[in-house]
Design a protein around this motif. Structure first.
Motif, PDB file in Angstrom:
ATOM      1  N   GLY A   1       0.655  -9.687   9.500  1.00  0.00           N
ATOM      2  CA  GLY A   1       0.444  -8.250   9.439  1.00  0.00           C
ATOM      3  C   GLY A   1       0.017  -7.669  10.769  1.00  0.00           C
ATOM      4  O   GLY A   1       0.286  -8.221  11.832  1.00  0.00           O
ATOM      5  N   SER A   2      -0.698  -6.547  10.673  1.00  0.00           N
ATOM      6  CA  SER A   2      -1.151  -5.824  11.858  1.00  0.00           C
ATOM      7  C   SER A   2      -2.632  -5.500  11.706  1.00  0.00           C
ATOM      8  O   SER A   2      -3.224  -5.760  10.662  1.00  0.00           O
ATOM      9  CB  SER A   2      -0.356  -4.517  11.982  1.00  0.00           C
ATOM     10  OG  SER A   2      -0.642  -3.676  10.875  1.00  0.00           O
ATOM     11  N   ALA A   3      -3.206  -4.904  12.743  1.00  0.00           N
ATOM     12  CA  ALA A   3      -4.619  -4.516  12.671  1.00  0.00           C
ATOM     13  C   ALA A   3      -4.846  -3.514  11.531  1.00  0.00           C
ATOM     14  O   ALA A   3      -5.881  -3.528  10.875  1.00  0.00           O
ATOM     15  CB  ALA A   3      -5.069  -3.929  14.000  1.00  0.00           C
ATOM     16  N   ALA A   4      -3.866  -2.654  11.280  1.00  0.00           N
ATOM     17  CA  ALA A   4      -3.995  -1.653  10.222  1.00  0.00           C
ATOM     18  C   ALA A   4      -3.779  -2.261   8.833  1.00  0.00           C
ATOM     19  O   ALA A   4      -4.300  -1.740   7.847  1.00  0.00           O
ATOM     20  CB  ALA A   4      -2.992  -0.528  10.452  1.00  0.00           C
ATOM     21  N   ALA A   5      -3.022  -3.339   8.749  1.00  0.00           N
ATOM     22  CA  ALA A   5      -2.731  -3.976   7.462  1.00  0.00           C
ATOM     23  C   ALA A   5      -2.707  -5.495   7.654  1.00  0.00           C
ATOM     24  O   ALA A   5      -1.664  -6.121   7.613  1.00  0.00           O
ATOM     25  CB  ALA A   5      -1.405  -3.480   6.916  1.00  0.00           C
ATOM     26  N   PRO A   6      -3.898  -6.076   7.869  1.00  0.00           N
ATOM     27  CA  PRO A   6      -3.936  -7.518   8.140  1.00  0.00           C
ATOM     28  C   PRO A   6      -3.742  -8.356   6.889  1.00  0.00           C
ATOM     29  O   PRO A   6      -3.975  -7.904   5.767  1.00  0.00           O
ATOM     30  CB  PRO A   6      -5.338  -7.718   8.711  1.00  0.00           C
ATOM     31  CG  PRO A   6      -6.149  -6.626   8.102  1.00  0.00           C
ATOM     32  CD  PRO A   6      -5.207  -5.458   7.949  1.00  0.00           C
ATOM     33  N   GLY A   7      -3.300  -9.590   7.118  1.00  0.00           N
ATOM     34  CA  GLY A   7      -3.128 -10.532   6.021  1.00  0.00           C
ATOM     35  C   GLY A   7      -3.346 -11.950   6.506  1.00  0.00           C
ATOM     36  O   GLY A   7      -3.489 -12.210   7.707  1.00  0.00           O
ATOM     37  N   LEU A   8      -3.390 -12.851   5.578  1.00  0.00           N
ATOM     38  CA  LEU A   8      -3.587 -14.267   5.869  1.00  0.00           C
ATOM     39  C   LEU A   8      -2.734 -15.059   4.888  1.00  0.00           C
ATOM     40  O   LEU A   8      -2.706 -14.748   3.702  1.00  0.00           O
ATOM     41  CB  LEU A   8      -5.065 -14.652   5.685  1.00  0.00           C
ATOM     42  CG  LEU A   8      -5.396 -16.117   5.908  1.00  0.00           C
ATOM     43  CD1 LEU A   8      -5.672 -16.363   7.393  1.00  0.00           C
ATOM     44  CD2 LEU A   8      -6.575 -16.544   5.072  1.00  0.00           C
ATOM     45  N   THR A   9      -2.040 -16.064   5.395  1.00  0.00           N
ATOM     46  CA  THR A   9      -1.330 -16.991   4.517  1.00  0.00           C
ATOM     47  C   THR A   9      -1.930 -18.367   4.707  1.00  0.00           C
ATOM     48  O   THR A   9      -2.358 -18.727   5.811  1.00  0.00           O
ATOM     49  CB  THR A   9       0.184 -17.059   4.820  1.00  0.00           C
ATOM     50  OG1 THR A   9       0.380 -17.620   6.116  1.00  0.00           O
ATOM     51  CG2 THR A   9       0.822 -15.687   4.747  1.00  0.00           C
ATOM     52  N   GLN A  10      -1.982 -19.120   3.636  1.00  0.00           N
ATOM     53  CA  GLN A  10      -2.416 -20.508   3.738  1.00  0.00           C
ATOM     54  C   GLN A  10      -1.706 -21.323   2.666  1.00  0.00           C
ATOM     55  O   GLN A  10      -1.373 -20.813   1.604  1.00  0.00           O
ATOM     56  CB  GLN A  10      -3.926 -20.661   3.657  1.00  0.00           C
ATOM     57  CG  GLN A  10      -4.595 -20.128   2.428  1.00  0.00           C
ATOM     58  CD  GLN A  10      -6.124 -20.191   2.547  1.00  0.00           C
ATOM     59  OE1 GLN A  10      -6.691 -20.228   3.639  1.00  0.00           O
ATOM     60  NE2 GLN A  10      -6.791 -20.223   1.416  1.00  0.00           N
TER      61      GLN A  10
END
Length: 161
Positions: A87-96
């Motif tokens: 994502g971005s700073a405005a719409a962050p995300g994390l995958t694991q």
């Protein structure tokens, strides 16, 4: 009773997936559950969705660590095999991605999980952050075959109008 989403979300399911009752599938705290039509050796792949307001300052990596700790309580073995910020700073995300061995309905299973955490800020109050978590759980053998479906599901998630 499924946990209500703080903000209603919509998503689309690819062919071969259908919505299921969270209670029937055994995850009553999920707000939404989808199951795959083709079980693998008696295990039905599933996608669960939950969310919560997170007023704390926890990073998405810390929230991912919480998820791993929670899962370690039911797994005989557990390995975090990958983690990436998206994502971005405005719409962050994390995958694991995790691999685990656990007992499901009396059978020891080798499973894989792909987890996605998405952070959504309230447009009217940026101090209110909702974290949406989508989790694909499959047998280890079925994971690679269903990962693209999961990515397609994640790509369609958006606030309901």
């Amino acid at each position: 009773m499924p946990s209500p989403m703080p903000v209603p979300l919509e998503l689309r399911l690819p062919e071969g997936w259908h919505a299921a009752s969270p209670e029937r599938v055994g995850v009553p705290d999920a707000a939404f559950v989808a199951v795959h039509a083709q079980p693998d050796e008696g295990f039905t792949a599933n996608v669960t969705v939950d969310s919560a307001y997170r007023p704390d300052a926890a990073t998405l990596a810390e929230i991912g660590d919480e998820s791993v700790r929670n899962l370690s309580g039911v797994a005989e073995s557990l390995n975090l095999t990958s983690r990436h910020e998206i994502g971005s700073a405005a719409a962050p995300g994390l995958t694991q991605t995790l691999t685990l061995t656990t007992v499901v309905r009396g059978v020891l299973r080798e499973l894989a999980q792909s987890q996605v955490c998405l952070s959504l800020l309230d447009v009217h109050d940026p101090d209110r952050r909702m974290v949406v978590r989508l989790i694909l759980t499959t047998t280890a053998a079925q994971h690679d075959d269903l990962l693209e479906d999961f990515r397609d599901i994640v790509a369609t998630v958006h606030p309901a109008n």
